[in-house]
Design an enzyme around this catalytic site. Structure first.
Site, short mmCIF file in Angstrom:
data_model
loop_
_atom_site.label_atom_id
_atom_site.label_comp_id
_atom_site.label_asym_id
_atom_site.label_seq_id
_atom_site.Cartn_x
_atom_site.Cartn_y
_atom_site.Cartn_z
N HIS A 277 1.07 -1.21 -0.08
CA HIS A 277 0.02 0.32 -0.04
C HIS A 277 0.76 1.19 0.06
O HIS A 277 0.19 2.19 -0.57
CB HIS A 277 -0.70 -0.11 0.96
CG HIS A 277 -2.11 -1.19 1.39
ND1 HIS A 277 -3.60 -1.13 1.06
CD2 HIS A 277 -2.21 -2.34 1.06
CE1 HIS A 277 -3.71 -1.77 0.47
NE2 HIS A 277 -3.51 -2.94 0.80
N ASP B 42 3.59 9.36 -1.08
CA ASP B 42 2.02 8.46 -0.65
C ASP B 42 2.46 7.42 -0.94
O ASP B 42 2.25 7.83 -2.80
CB ASP B 42 1.17 9.80 -0.32
CG ASP B 42 0.06 9.04 1.51
OD1 ASP B 42 -0.23 8.20 0.74
OD2 ASP B 42 -0.47 10.51 0.74
#
Ligand code: GDG
Length: 496
Positions: free
Chosen positions: A170, A382
């Site tokens: 992720h 991110d």
């Protein structure tokens, strides 16, 4: 949907919320996007979700009956992996959050390369491995999530596991320059080679992974393809691909139009005044670029005095890792800079920054998304960033504008509609803030429509089913598929 059969999901945390109320444990199913996407699949096919319930062995195990009853109502097994306080310290706060998290987000100077953290990581990965091995004898697919569990495939193979093993990361995969600083770099890479499929958020992460594998002499064995590659290590082969995660687009769009949210939008509009609203929603973390963003807003107010009293910046900061000194220091720094900017620009009838340090409920979250004229999503790095996607999904009238960091994974899909910025460049971000606030309505609509079309087509259900389809496809078919568009490449906005 891929061939039927049970699957097992493994993640650091189980998708449940455990609360102790008056000596009794209450266990509720979790509510995040990942749970929403995987729940129907697990319900249809049967299987299990294996993970840490979030409380340590020292707390006792009065929560077990509650967990069994949630397992029963959900229709799949929830298998707890019990950690103790020292595991949480060495594995979770240590290796995962003080080594992998900063290193993989590009902050090697923030890493504490402590060998005891690595040892603890090994012990906890072994606990997970045993919990998996004991949970079922079925050789069906195991889908392991995220950076807490890099070693599980190798450890399962050592126990003789033959079934398919898939992994999804992720967070970003780092550049080779950063990854090479890890003292355990070879062992981590070799462990990953025991999976059959690894999914990354973006093509950039996949490229980084390919470059890092050359550190252990492993190279892709098919002609380069930007979204899917195969690596061979002895007689094993590993597929790796880019599978950008989505969110539940329809749910966010519908919620944004619900009567609860509409009521809250009117109240907030009244409380915040009639000026334009800039919105930031972030967990408190140094990767989110919060201080850079404040400085960019300050710069915009300095260079464009016309914005003063005409715009409000609302920042929701969600508390996180509050027992870590570094995070407490970041909170103090954030408070200080907010105070300085509000002190500098406030007037009797206007405060430039409204700041909330708390979690809000889903209605409040959707009301903020719907009300905001501009969302500021400017992380320094991110994996994906779902806030950017949820904001667009909630802009059902196509009226909002998104300022997005080029270092967020979401930028690969949203680059045609968002105003992309380098968050380290304060002047560039200030310029984008001004541009977004003064953008003609037609251009805002055109850009927002582009992003919403992409996001509706690549929602979290698309993500889960395209990953599973690939994971369950025989290797030979995947070779043939190399000539076809790779997963997601045919989606609008998914750049080559
Ligand atoms: C990892 C990766 C990747 C936030 N504040 C509140 C609230 N939220 C919800 C948002 C959103 C989620 O938290 C945050 O989104 P992220 O994308 O940052 O997700 P994480 O799980 O933190 O992070 C990230 C992601 O995995 C998925 O692969 O995108 O890059 O770091 O869903 O809505 N929800 C509520 N109240 C809040 O105050 N209810």
């Amino acid at each position: 949907m891929p061939e039927e059969g049970p699957i097992r999901i493994v993640s650091n945390r189980l998708p449940v919320v455990l609360k102790r109320r008056r000596q009794r444990w209450e266990v509720e199913p979790g509510a995040g996007g990942l749970v929403q996407a995987l729940r129907p699949i697990l319900r249809d096919r049967g299987g299990a979700w294996i993970g840490w319930p979030g409380v340590t062995a020292e707390t006792g195990d009065g929560w077990r009956p509650g967990l069994r009853s949630v397992s029963h109502s959900e229709g799949y097994e929830l298998v707890p992996v019990v950690l103790d306080d020292s595991d949480v310290e060495g594995f979770y706060e240590g290796f995962a959050n003080s080594i992998v998290w900063p290193l993989f987000h590009g902050f090697p100077d923030r890493c504490s390369f402590d060998a005891s953290f690595f040892a603890s990581y090994g012990r906890v990965n072994q606990k997970f491995t045993h919990a998996i091995a004991d949970s079922h004898s079925d050789p069906g697919l195991l889908w392991i999530h995220d950076y807490h569990l890099f070693e599980v495939a190798r450890r399962l193979r050592e126990l003789g596991h033959q079934g398919p093993l898939a992994f999804f990361l992720h967070i970003p995969f780092p550049s080779v320059e950063n990854f090479a600083k890890l003292p355990w770099r070879e062992s981590l890479l070799k462990d990953l080679l025991h999976f059959d499929l690894i999914g990354f958020q973006t093509r950039r992460d996949l490229r980084h992974f390919q470059q890092c594998l050359s550190l252990v002499g492993v190279h892709p064995d098919l002609p380069d393809s930007p979204a899917m590659q195969r690596f061979r290590d002895g007689d094993r082969s590993l597929w790796a691909g880019a599978f950008p995660i989505g969110m539940d687009f329809r749910d966010f769009a519908a919620r944004s139009l619900s009567s609860d949210v509409s009521t809250r939008v009117h109240q907030l509009r009244h409380d915040l005044g009639s000026g334009k609203l800039l919105l930031g929603i972030d967990r408190l973390d140094y990767t989110k670029g919060l201080i850079h963003r404040l400085k960019a807003y300050e710069q915009a107010l300095t260079v464009h005095p016309a914005l003063r009293e005409e715009v409000v910046y609302f920042q929701l900061v969600v508390p996180s890792r509050e027992n870590v000194p570094e995070y407490r220091a970041l909170k103090r720094e954030f408070d200080r800079v907010v105070g300085r900017i509000n002190g500098r620009f406030s007037t009797p009838r206007w405060r430039p920054i409204h700041y909330l340090y708390n979690r809000v409920d889903p209605v409040e979250l959707s009301a903020l998304y719907r009300l905001a004229d501009v969302a500021l999503v400017t992380p320094l790095r991110d994996g994906m960033n779902l806030v950017a996607k949820e904001y667009c999904a909630s802009q059902t009238d196509d009226a909002g504008a998104l300022i997005l960091s080029e270092f967020a994974g979401a930028a690969e899909q949203l680059q045609d509609g968002a105003l992309l910025v380098n968050p380290y460049d304060i002047h560039d971000t200030a310029r984008a803030i001004y541009q977004a606030l003064t953008m003609p309505p037609d251009e805002r609509r055109r850009r927002m429509r582009l992003m919403r079309t992409t996001l509706a087509e690549s929602d979290v259900f698309w993500w889960a089913s395209s990953f599973l389809e690939t994971a369950l496809m025989p290797s030979a078919s995947l070779v043939t598929q190399q000539t076809l568009p790779p997963p997601g490449a045919d989606k609008p906005g998914h750049p080559a």
